[in-house]
Every structure is written in C-alpha cells, then in structure tokens.
Write an enzyme that holds these catalytic residues in place. Structure first.
Site, short mmCIF file in Angstrom:
data_model
loop_
_atom_site.label_atom_id
_atom_site.label_comp_id
_atom_site.label_asym_id
_atom_site.label_seq_id
_atom_site.Cartn_x
_atom_site.Cartn_y
_atom_site.Cartn_z
N ARG A 103 0.85 -1.20 0.00
CA ARG A 103 0.00 0.00 0.00
C ARG A 103 0.88 1.24 0.00
O ARG A 103 2.09 1.16 0.21
CB ARG A 103 -0.94 -0.01 1.20
N CYS A 107 2.73 8.36 -5.88
CA CYS A 107 3.49 9.61 -5.76
C CYS A 107 2.46 10.73 -5.66
O CYS A 107 1.62 10.88 -6.55
CB CYS A 107 4.38 9.80 -6.98
N ASN A 141 -3.89 8.02 4.65
CA ASN A 141 -3.51 7.35 5.89
C ASN A 141 -2.05 7.60 6.18
O ASN A 141 -1.19 7.37 5.32
CB ASN A 141 -3.75 5.84 5.76
N GLU A 142 -1.78 8.07 7.38
CA GLU A 142 -0.40 8.26 7.85
C GLU A 142 0.53 8.78 6.76
O GLU A 142 1.53 8.16 6.42
CB GLU A 142 0.12 6.94 8.45
N CYS A 148 10.12 11.09 -2.74
CA CYS A 148 9.97 10.49 -4.07
C CYS A 148 10.91 11.20 -5.06
O CYS A 148 11.03 12.42 -5.04
CB CYS A 148 8.52 10.62 -4.54
N CYS A 150 10.79 10.57 -8.55
CA CYS A 150 10.34 10.31 -9.93
C CYS A 150 10.58 11.56 -10.79
O CYS A 150 10.88 12.63 -10.26
CB CYS A 150 8.88 9.89 -9.92
N CYS A 153 8.54 14.57 -9.69
CA CYS A 153 9.04 15.21 -8.46
C CYS A 153 10.34 15.96 -8.73
O CYS A 153 10.56 17.04 -8.18
CB CYS A 153 9.21 14.17 -7.35
N GLU A 299 -6.36 6.16 15.87
CA GLU A 299 -6.10 4.73 16.07
C GLU A 299 -5.50 4.58 17.46
O GLU A 299 -4.56 5.30 17.81
CB GLU A 299 -5.10 4.20 15.03
N TRP A 308 4.41 -7.07 10.35
CA TRP A 308 5.67 -6.91 9.62
C TRP A 308 6.85 -7.07 10.58
O TRP A 308 7.98 -6.96 10.19
CB TRP A 308 5.75 -5.57 8.90
C1 GLA Z 1 -0.97 2.25 11.19
C2 GLA Z 1 -1.97 2.40 10.08
C3 GLA Z 1 -3.05 1.37 10.09
C4 GLA Z 1 -2.49 0.04 10.43
C5 GLA Z 1 -1.83 0.14 11.76
C6 GLA Z 1 -1.39 -1.17 12.35
O1 GLA Z 1 -1.25 2.97 12.31
O2 GLA Z 1 -2.55 3.65 10.03
O3 GLA Z 1 -3.66 1.34 8.83
O4 GLA Z 1 -1.62 -0.38 9.45
O5 GLA Z 1 -0.71 0.96 11.60
O6 GLA Z 1 -0.71 -1.97 11.52
ZN ZN Z 2 7.17 11.46 -7.39
#
Ligand code: GLA
Ligand code: ZN
Length: 656
Positions: A103, A107, A141-142, A148, A150, A153, A299, A308
């Site tokens: 995921r 870019c 997300n995060e 990058c 590329c 960029c 979260e 991981w």
């Molecule tokens: C991060 C992400 C979530 C998930 C958690 C736990 O905080 O935002 O999508 O991946 O880690 O793995």
């Molecule tokens: Zn890029």
C-alpha cells in the site's frame, strides 16, 4: 468524551456488519471510521463507481446513531491505475520505482494520480458530505513526506528551488556548490539527493528536499480538503498522523486541516531499569501542541501488535482503558480504537484489534466496554482544555537537519525534548510542545532544545520572550546553522550568544563516553554525547565539568538578560539532572510543583476557566497511593476523596 473504532466493511460479510453494529451500540461506541483503503471496491474499474455497499455500511451504523468518520482512500489506488499509469508509482531515493502489491505506493505529485484522487474525493464528497451521519473526514492514511525522486518530483523540485532562490546562481551560493565542483550551469542538473553514499550528499540540498517533500504532502491534503469543503464548507477534515522517519512539517500539515488526529500505540512493556523514558505523554502533548488545541486519536492500541515484525506482548490489564484515558488527560476529545476486529486475511492479521480471531469478545473487549461506559460520564470535560506554564519548542527544520547529519553517537533531537518533558511533568505540571514561532508570552518557562537551524522569526520570538521577562532553557547545538543548513562563522551559540551570556570555546563530541558534571550545590550528574566547553561573558556557571582537559570549565550556565533569565545546557545528561534543573526552575519561576509524586503517576489538569479537573494516571505496574491536599470530588465514581488508590494504568479525575 467519545470512544470509537476503526472498521473495514470491505473485509467482512454484510451479516457481520449488522451484528457488529448492534454490539457497538450496546457497548457504547459513538464513532466508526471506514473506507480508508477501499478504493478498488469504490471504483473497481476506471470511472465505474460502486457506492451501494458504502451506503449500506453507513446506514447500518448510523441507524444506531453511531457517527461515521469517512476516509478518502487515496493511500491505496487500485491496481488498474498502476497498470495504465505506471508513472504514478513512487521512485525511491535509490532511483528505483518501488514495487506495487502492498500500500501507499502513489506519488503525491503524479498528475494522473492527482486526477484520480480528486475524482474519487469529489465523488465521495458529492454523495456523503451533507449526510448528517458523517462526523468527520480523514484524508489518506499516515501521510509521510516520502522523498519520491520520480521525473515529476524532480521537475517540481527544480521549480520549487527556482521559486525560492530565483536564480541558479543563488542556488549555487545557498548550497555552497563550489565544494566538489557541484555548481549547476543548467537547471536540468539539479537532482534530488539520490547520490550514494547518502552521508556524502550536500546537507543544504538535503534540507531543501525534505522541505519540498513536506510541502508536497501539505498541498495534497489541502487540495483534497478543499474538494470536500466545496460540497460542505462545514465538513471537518483531518488526516491521521504518526511519528515517522519522513515526518512532514506537522504545523503546516494541520494548519491546512480542521483538527489534528494521531495514531497512538503506547508501549505495552514499560521502560526497564536501564532505559529512562517510556511514557507516551510526550507524544500526546506533541500532538496537542501542533494546533494548540485538543485533538483526536484516530487509532488506539487494542491488542498485541505485529505483522511486519514479530508480535509484541498483549496489552496488560488496565492498558486498553488506561491508555485511552491518558490520551484524554492530554487533550484527546475522541479516541478511536484500531481496530474493532482483528483481520483474518491480509498482511495485518496479527495486528490485533479488540475482538480476536476467535470472534469471542474477551478480556480486552470487556475493558474496552468499561472504557465506553466511563467515557460516557465525562461530558463535563468536553469543554475543557489544558493550560500550561511550560513550553518546549519543536522545529521541523531541526528535526530534518539532525536526521541529515547525526551529531554524535547517541544524540537524538526528539530525545532532547523528551528529557525536558519528562522532567517537568514529573512534578505534575502541564507541558505544551509547540512551534518556535508560537506566542510564548503566557509561559513561565520555555525550553528551546538544540535550536540548530536559524529561523529569523523563531530567534526574534525567543529574544522577545526573554527580554520581556521569560525564563528560557537552551541546549547544545543551538545557533549552529543558517537557514540553508550551512555553518555560521561565529562562536556558538552564534545568534543566541548575547542572550546566553556565554560562548562555546570548543566542543567535544564524546558519544557514548560517560563523564561527570557538578552543579553549584555540589550535586554530581553523568553527562555524555556532547560537551560544550563554555566561556562566560555575563553568565554564571550553574554546573561545571569534572573530567578531561576541560575539568573546571562551565558545562551549564545561567544568565540574566534584560528582564529575563536564560539557562544554557552544554551537554546531555541523564534524567536526574533534568529533574533537578526543572525543579529549580519551577521554584524560581513560581510554577506549582507536586512533590513526592510516586514514580509513574502522571498528573495533568484540564480547565474550562471556572472548574479545574485534575487527572491522575498510574502509568506503572505497581498500585499507587496519592494523598490529595484536600477532599475532592471524583467525576469517575462520584465520591468525595482525600486519598486515591490507583491500580496499574488506572485513572481518576477529581474536581479541584
Ligand atoms: C498504522 C496504520 C493502520 C495500520 C496500523 C497497524 O497505524 O494507520 O492502517 O496499518 O498501523 O498496523
Ligand atoms: Zn514522485
């Protein structure tokens, strides 16, 4: 106070949505976040949208008056997009395109990605922005300021530099490109810092590339947010952030959004004998300081983490509830747990949620249910916030610059801030962590650790604060670099020298070697990493070195400057030194101190201007007893108390 959960309808059968929503309602869940990674379900083929399932998911939960945090799923473009437009995939600092299949590959500057990201955001906003069930929006997300490299960029980075410096000649000067024949004679020669070895790259180029990468993220969120606001100007938009290596400028990021939200995974195992810091209070105060407002946890730790990495220990009894309450004690108004259910498929199946694979709600779930019950009784603190006497300054430029050039073995910029945070909070006082350009006038003490990169507005702000009577603590590695990340040709701490009343005649980066300093009262402390050998001008020595060729020379100084006082700590010590210094400074500046607070007990105060609510959190594995100065009313259980007994990770809140 609201408790919510993160939920992935696309990962479960619809029958489960129904029973999950029933159980959530019964448990007292007030919010559910969804849609975050579901782009391929929302747009299975280019331009073919399917919102039927999301309509149903939203109505399944909102039927129970559970609010929805709807996410813009731009973190996971569908594979058809990568196939058609391979250029939208990031290129790593090594010059290679990263592999798809996990995921976050996109870019954020790729024109076709932006086209599709805007389109899906627009589609979602048109359909849902005026739906009363939508409590807030989360973009992506995060988001990291991923470097990058590329073609797009590269081109944009060149434009960014020209925009900033105007001419190639100015860029050559700013970067000091006469070193190693690096002078650009044509704009096409400008490359992001991809050369190997990394440590040999030009620090000025590296810092500008970090700033550019951060600006990319900021532009992306503000573009997406605007699309949502076009449909509903009152929509509340955020993005969930965390502490990552490629940290964006959090101040700029969240000034483009409506509120800060943070992914909070505090440690299950507390610090052992040899480590000194483990409380997540630092992270929480940092998040509140970004906008100097209350924030959300998007979260929250819910079970053993891993996937991981090998799994870590499962949260100890008390931690599910206690850590959520700790977040509230530091300004979180909403805490969303990650995640309602543990995934049974996909890479994150061992990052545990509240309900295990067994599908049998167990100990952690019971504790979560208790949290929901307690939180529902805390509406009185919803209108309160933290007011602090102490501020610690965090600067994104300093963070990046120290990453680019680590100074000495063991030296860590954030840890410098953490020491002071732990020291002041040890006495039960609120601490803000804020930008060096924020208004400092209301603070009784301000800590400016390692002000490495010069920023005119920040330096002026700090001077103004001291001149008007503030008490400032500055540390080693301050005033070292100009704004370009080049060294300033003056005795350290250069621009701050006058205010400090001392200068560095030489420094010794001793790394892990341990030495000793002794303060004015003869107390001895261990120091390491760095020793500034100080020469006094107007300051007095607060502590001096005991070892090496600089034994007897000042290590820490104190100076009166205009109406203010400045301390300079030329070395890095262990916790006992910072606690002692913080205690002395609190005494001098009249900041109230709670003495003899049991180790691990954390105290913060939230106020609405009329009533103060004191939060006592036992962040330890031992039971803790606290004697209150007078009987106080607990808003947790409604009893008047003059003594609190807190089990591990337990919290009580009393009205002062
Ligand atoms: C991060 C992400 C979530 C998930 C958690 C736990 O905080 O935002 O999508 O991946 O880690 O793995
Ligand atoms: Zn890029």
């Amino acid at each position: 106070m609201k408790i919510g959960v993160d939920y992935y309808p696309e990962q479960w059968d619809r029958a489960l949505w129904k029973s999950d929503s029933d159980l959530m309602a019964k448990t007292g869940v007030k919010l559910v976040r969804m849609g975050e990674f579901a782009w391929s379900k929302l747009e299975p083929r280019d331009g073919q949208f399917d919102f039927e399932w999301l309509d149903e998911a939203i109505s399944t939960f909102s039927r129970h008056a559970i609010g929805i945090v709807l996410c813009v799923p731009t973190s996971c473009p569908p594979l058809w997009m990568y196939e058609t437009y391979p250029d939208i995939v990031q290129v790593g600092p090594d010059g290679n395109r990263i592999q798809t299949g996990i995921r976050g590959h996109r870019c954020l500057n790729a024109p076709m990605f932006i086209y599709y990201a805007k389109r899906i955001t627009e589609q979602l906003a048109r359909r849902y922005a005026n739906n009363p069930a939508i409590a807030a929006w989360q973009i992506d997300n995060e988001l990291e300021a991923y470097p990058c490299t590329c073609e797009t960029c590269r081109g944009l980075f060149r434009d960014w530099l020209i925009d900033k410096y105007d001419t190639l000649d100015n860029i050559n000067k700013a970067f000091g490109n006469s070193v190693w024949s690096s002078e650009y004679s044509d704009i096409s020669q400008i490359q992001p810092p991809t050369a190997y070895p990394k440590a040999w790259q030009n620090p000025a180029l590296c810092l500008d590339f970090a700033r550019f990468s951060s600006d990319t993220v900021v532009k992306f969120v503000s573009d997406m947010s605007q699309i949502i606001k076009l449909e509903n100007p009152r929509a509340k938009v955020t993005s969930n952030t965390f502490f990552c290596e490629n940290a964006p400028d959090y101040y700029k990021l969240f000034s483009a959004l409506d509120f800060t939200s943070y992914d909070n995974y505090p440690p299950v195992k507390l610090a052992g004998e040899t480590e000194e810091l483990s409380s997540h209070a630092f992270e929480l105060d940092f998040m509140r300081g970004i906008r100097q407002r209350n924030f959300w946890v998007m979260e929250q730790l819910s079970g053993a983490t891993g996937s991981w990495s090998p799994m870590g220990a499962t949260p100890r009894p008390g931690q599910i509830k206690g850590y959520a309450m700790q977040a509230m004690a530091h300004g979180a108004d909403t805490v969303m747990h990650f995640r309602w259910r543990t995934a049974v498929k996909g890479a994150e199946m061992f990052w545990h949620g509240l309900i295990d694979h067994s599908n049998v709600p167990s100990r952690r779930f019971e504790e979560f249910a208790e949290l929901c019950k307690t939180a529902s009784k805390l509406s009185v603190i919803e209108t309160t916030e933290l007011v602090s006497d102490v501020a610690i300054l965090y600067s994104p430029d300093n963070y990046w610059a120290f990453n680019i050039q680590p100074q000495t073995e063991g030296f860590d910029y954030l840890q410098q801030l953490r020491y002071f945070h732990a020291a002041f909070t040890r006495y039960g006082t609120n601490v803000d962590i804020i930008s060096p350009t924020s208004d400092l006038t209301k603070y009784k003490a301000v800590v400016a650790p390692a002000m490495y990169i010069y920023e005119k507005a920040a330096a002026e702000n700090i001077y103004r604060y001291v001149i008007k009577g503030g008490t400032l603590i500055m540390t080693n590695r301050s005033g070292v670099k100009d704004t370009c990340n080049n060294c300033i040709m003056e005795p350290l701490p250069t621009v701050y020298r006058e205010m400090i009343g001392a200068e560095v005649s030489e420094y010794d980066p001793i790394g892990e070697t341990e030495q000793t300093i002794s303060d004015f009262a003869g107390n001895k402390f261990t120091c390491r990493q760095w020793c500034d050998i100080l020469k006094l001008t107007t300051a007095r020595a607060y502590a001096e070195y005991k070892d090496s060729f600089y034994a007897g020379k000042p290590a820490v100084t104190m100076n009166r400057y205009c109406s203010g006082v400045t301390y300079y700590v030329g070395t890095v010590c262990k916790m006992d030194f910072y606690e002692s210094l913080a205690g002395n400074i609190m005494k001098q500046t009249g900041i109230p101190r709670l003495k003899d607070l049991t180790k691990g007990v954390e105290v913060t105060t939230r106020t609405n201007g009329l009533d103060d609510y004191i939060f006592f959190f036992n962040n330890s594995e031992e039971e803790a007893d606290i004697t209150l100065p007078k009987p106080m009313y607990s808003i947790i259980d409604g009893n008047e108390k003059d003594k609190l007994t807190l089990m591990p990770f337990d919290m009580d809140i009393v009205r002062k």
